[in-house]
Design a protein around this motif. Sequence first.
Motif, PDB file in Angstrom:
ATOM      1  N   GLY A 160      28.901  16.626 -14.242  1.00  0.00           N
ATOM      2  CA  GLY A 160      30.222  16.449 -14.871  1.00  0.00           C
ATOM      3  C   GLY A 160      29.859  15.883 -16.338  1.00  0.00           C
ATOM      4  N   TRP A 161      31.028  15.603 -17.067  1.00  0.00           N
ATOM      5  CA  TRP A 161      30.951  14.838 -18.235  1.00  0.00           C
ATOM      6  C   TRP A 161      31.427  13.488 -18.181  1.00  0.00           C
ATOM      7  CZ3 TRP A 161      32.207  16.912 -23.598  1.00  0.00           C
ATOM      8  CH2 TRP A 161      31.624  17.941 -23.840  1.00  0.00           C
ATOM      9  N   ILE A 162      30.709  12.669 -19.125  1.00  0.00           N
ATOM     10  CA  ILE A 162      31.266  11.202 -19.092  1.00  0.00           C
ATOM     11  C   ILE A 162      32.498  11.108 -20.239  1.00  0.00           C
ATOM     12  CG2 ILE A 162      29.538  10.906 -21.129  1.00  0.00           C
ATOM     13  CD1 ILE A 162      29.326   8.139 -19.274  1.00  0.00           C
ATOM     14  N   MET A 163      33.357  10.499 -19.662  1.00  0.00           N
ATOM     15  CA  MET A 163      34.783  10.535 -20.380  1.00  0.00           C
ATOM     16  C   MET A 163      35.159   9.083 -20.616  1.00  0.00           C
ATOM     17  SD  MET A 163      35.384  13.679 -20.322  1.00  0.00           S
ATOM     18  CE  MET A 163      37.107  14.090 -20.700  1.00  0.00           C
TER      19      MET A 163
ATOM     20  N   VAL B 107      21.969  20.960 -16.403  1.00  0.00           N
ATOM     21  CA  VAL B 107      22.954  21.293 -17.598  1.00  0.00           C
ATOM     22  C   VAL B 107      24.254  20.459 -17.486  1.00  0.00           C
ATOM     23  CG1 VAL B 107      21.793  23.521 -17.869  1.00  0.00           C
ATOM     24  CG2 VAL B 107      23.969  23.492 -16.431  1.00  0.00           C
ATOM     25  N   GLY B 108      25.102  20.359 -18.458  1.00  0.00           N
ATOM     26  CA  GLY B 108      26.445  19.864 -18.202  1.00  0.00           C
ATOM     27  C   GLY B 108      27.355  21.074 -17.717  1.00  0.00           C
ATOM     28  N   LYS B 109      28.371  20.797 -17.111  1.00  0.00           N
ATOM     29  CA  LYS B 109      29.433  21.772 -16.622  1.00  0.00           C
ATOM     30  C   LYS B 109      29.885  22.739 -17.555  1.00  0.00           C
ATOM     31  CE  LYS B 109      33.573  18.924 -17.506  1.00  0.00           C
ATOM     32  NZ  LYS B 109      34.610  18.362 -16.939  1.00  0.00           N
ATOM     33  N   ASP B 110      29.804  22.487 -19.129  1.00  0.00           N
ATOM     34  CA  ASP B 110      30.359  23.737 -19.960  1.00  0.00           C
ATOM     35  C   ASP B 110      29.547  24.279 -20.332  1.00  0.00           C
ATOM     36  OD1 ASP B 110      28.623  21.074 -20.748  1.00  0.00           O
ATOM     37  OD2 ASP B 110      29.066  21.608 -22.965  1.00  0.00           O
ATOM     38  N   ILE B 111      28.047  24.239 -20.023  1.00  0.00           N
ATOM     39  CA  ILE B 111      27.197  25.417 -20.355  1.00  0.00           C
ATOM     40  C   ILE B 111      26.527  26.005 -19.170  1.00  0.00           C
ATOM     41  CG2 ILE B 111      26.605  24.336 -22.563  1.00  0.00           C
ATOM     42  CD1 ILE B 111      23.988  23.176 -21.701  1.00  0.00           C
TER      43      ILE B 111
ATOM     44  N   PRO C 164      18.894  20.594 -21.441  1.00  0.00           N
ATOM     45  CA  PRO C 164      19.315  21.483 -22.410  1.00  0.00           C
ATOM     46  C   PRO C 164      18.572  20.981 -23.736  1.00  0.00           C
ATOM     47  CG  PRO C 164      21.189  20.605 -21.153  1.00  0.00           C
ATOM     48  CD  PRO C 164      20.120  19.723 -20.640  1.00  0.00           C
ATOM     49  N   ILE C 165      18.567  21.940 -24.572  1.00  0.00           N
ATOM     50  CA  ILE C 165      18.055  21.498 -25.602  1.00  0.00           C
ATOM     51  C   ILE C 165      19.526  21.195 -26.510  1.00  0.00           C
ATOM     52  CG2 ILE C 165      15.868  22.443 -25.740  1.00  0.00           C
ATOM     53  CD1 ILE C 165      16.990  24.961 -27.390  1.00  0.00           C
ATOM     54  N   TYR C 166      19.442  20.242 -27.206  1.00  0.00           N
ATOM     55  CA  TYR C 166      20.722  19.481 -27.634  1.00  0.00           C
ATOM     56  C   TYR C 166      20.841  20.065 -29.051  1.00  0.00           C
ATOM     57  CZ  TYR C 166      20.082  16.611 -23.891  1.00  0.00           C
ATOM     58  OH  TYR C 166      19.896  15.997 -22.439  1.00  0.00           O
ATOM     59  N   TYR C 167      22.098  19.956 -29.602  1.00  0.00           N
ATOM     60  CA  TYR C 167      22.462  20.568 -30.858  1.00  0.00           C
ATOM     61  C   TYR C 167      22.350  19.234 -31.898  1.00  0.00           C
ATOM     62  CZ  TYR C 167      25.023  24.631 -29.497  1.00  0.00           C
ATOM     63  OH  TYR C 167      25.456  25.946 -28.870  1.00  0.00           O
ATOM     64  N   PRO C 168      21.259  19.415 -32.873  1.00  0.00           N
ATOM     65  CA  PRO C 168      21.313  18.413 -33.686  1.00  0.00           C
ATOM     66  C   PRO C 168      22.501  18.197 -34.864  1.00  0.00           C
ATOM     67  CG  PRO C 168      19.707  20.122 -34.322  1.00  0.00           C
ATOM     68  CD  PRO C 168      20.665  20.555 -33.325  1.00  0.00           C
TER      69      PRO C 168
ATOM     70  N   LEU D 226      15.448  20.461 -29.180  1.00  0.00           N
ATOM     71  CA  LEU D 226      16.716  20.484 -29.824  1.00  0.00           C
ATOM     72  C   LEU D 226      16.878  22.094 -30.312  1.00  0.00           C
ATOM     73  CD1 LEU D 226      16.043  18.064 -32.650  1.00  0.00           C
ATOM     74  CD2 LEU D 226      17.666  17.830 -30.675  1.00  0.00           C
ATOM     75  N   ASP D 227      18.092  22.320 -30.224  1.00  0.00           N
ATOM     76  CA  ASP D 227      18.458  23.578 -30.342  1.00  0.00           C
ATOM     77  C   ASP D 227      18.980  23.669 -32.087  1.00  0.00           C
ATOM     78  OD1 ASP D 227      19.979  26.333 -30.370  1.00  0.00           O
ATOM     79  OD2 ASP D 227      21.474  25.488 -28.668  1.00  0.00           O
ATOM     80  N   GLU D 228      18.167  24.185 -32.836  1.00  0.00           N
ATOM     81  CA  GLU D 228      18.338  23.868 -34.088  1.00  0.00           C
ATOM     82  C   GLU D 228      19.072  25.035 -34.969  1.00  0.00           C
ATOM     83  OE1 GLU D 228      14.472  22.619 -35.464  1.00  0.00           O
ATOM     84  OE2 GLU D 228      14.807  20.626 -34.692  1.00  0.00           O
TER      85      GLU D 228
END
Length: 529
Positions: free
Chosen positions: A290-293, A259-263, A11-15, A50-52
């Motif tokens: 999954g997510w790292i918790m 992608v992560g499960k959230d998206i 995914p492109i990450y939110y900066p 990046l998702d800018e």
Amino acid sequence: MENKKFYVTTPIYYPSGKFHIGTAYTTILADTIRRYKKLRGYDTYMLTGLDEHGQKIQDVAQKAGKTPQEHVDEIAEDAIQLWEKLDIHYDDFIRTTEKRHTKVVEDIFDRLMEQGDIYLGEYEGWYCMPCETFFTETQLEDGKCPDCGRDVKKMKEESYFFNMKKYQKRLEDFYEQNPDFIEPEFRKNELFNNFIKPGLEDLCVSRTSFDWGIKVRKDPKHVIYVWLDALTNYITALGYGSDNDEKFKKYWPADLQIVGKDIIRFHGLYWPIFLMALDLPLPKKLYAHGWIMMKDGKMSKSKGNVVYPEVLAERYGLDTVKYFLLREFTFGQDAIFTPEGFVEKFNFDLCNDLGNLLNRTIGMMNKYFEGIVPAVTDIKNEQDDEIESFVEEKVKLAEDNIESIHISNSLSEIWGIISRSNKYIDETAPWILAKSELEEDKQKLQSVMYHLAENLRIVAVLLQPFMAETSNRMFIQLGIESEEQKEWDSTKKYGKLEVGTKVIKKGEPLFIRLEMEEEINYIKECMKK
Ligand code: MSP
């Protein structure tokens, strides 16, 4: 013949802030699979970025007293440095504020309007800013965002809409014909049953309440919805819709989108429909991890439980971080980070199992055979045939598992070879064979040492995609120089290690045992900063 291609995306990450270990996981995973495919002869291409745009970024920048562009430029620099430190070999880093992206998104929006896929209407609903997502009244949970549980804001505005309903049937058919499109399957079922089957709603694809985004060319008070803007990065980065679309022709459709499960909803629902509207082929596979918790839930600054990958890599080595992450996440499930678990994995798996095996093998090879790998004769140990077929089987399983993105299982098959080898030392007791005067025992000892060195060579080959540095250090200690003996396929038939190979005289330990308590405290302190 041209090599087969493999295009993988993160995914492109939110900066919005410094990247933590969760963001690093997605990127490390993509890079690991890319490395594997490259070893198998594929022409690979990896994209990250990046998702800018979006209101959230605008707000973060404002709080920091910067313009959005200044803010994203700073984070972009940090991100590139981080990926360098983590030895991520991406081929392109796309930023959605780049002209090569914005121009094509404007064109795409125009085209979709002309085609009648996008129409002007009025939106009224609830907006979750952190998730950049609209919800209807019924989708809210206790009046809060159903995804993150935070407050939502009532919004009413003139908006452009995407006619999702038009694609309902095509999307359903697609899922029916491509049951493996999303993995793991339970994530596909969740998406299909909760969001696709009940019927799609038209999607609001523009905003007028803020301006940090790509403007609708024909109606510039509207900013294009950040997810429509962001998802297209996977094709704009390849030059889709530009004068030079060679890469697009070569690499699209993507072979794997991680992608992560959230998206998964955005990638499994909106993205395929946007592509259908553009008449483009869909990606071959979406993998949702999954997510790292943390023990106390999600990582967050306010809880003081954020782990940064570079902090761990600097102290314990990059391969340790990679090993922990890749091993800890089982297929599509969440993983839990604890300082205890991290230090234990280091001490047990890396130091005791792998490090000691190499160290003992090199030591014995020098002591009994002057460091030179001996030949196997007709006289063998009773375990030798079994161990050969055991290793061949594990090699196959390690490969099958990495192919199907069961990364943790792949590593555990490799560790199966390591454990079996350690056991083999205990079973054959080479120090006793070495003391014996019998010629037969000398030949048995030769066989033990050959098998140990060959097992380690195979482990080093298999570890290349996961832990390149460790693998390289193993090759050096084992004295393996020829490329042929490092190739993936060289593991398939037991016995490729050349007799006469000269191992190093005295190898540095691959990993040095950690003092548990001290290191656990060190990590805990870092998490508070
Ligand atoms: N910008 C969107 C993606 C657009 S793709 C066209 C976005 N960005 S994000 O920065 O919020 O998240 C990026 C990725 O990081 C997601 O896949 C998300 O699942 C992942 N992670 C964020 N926190 C995470 C963990 N704690 N653990 C594992 N991955 C996590 O969403």
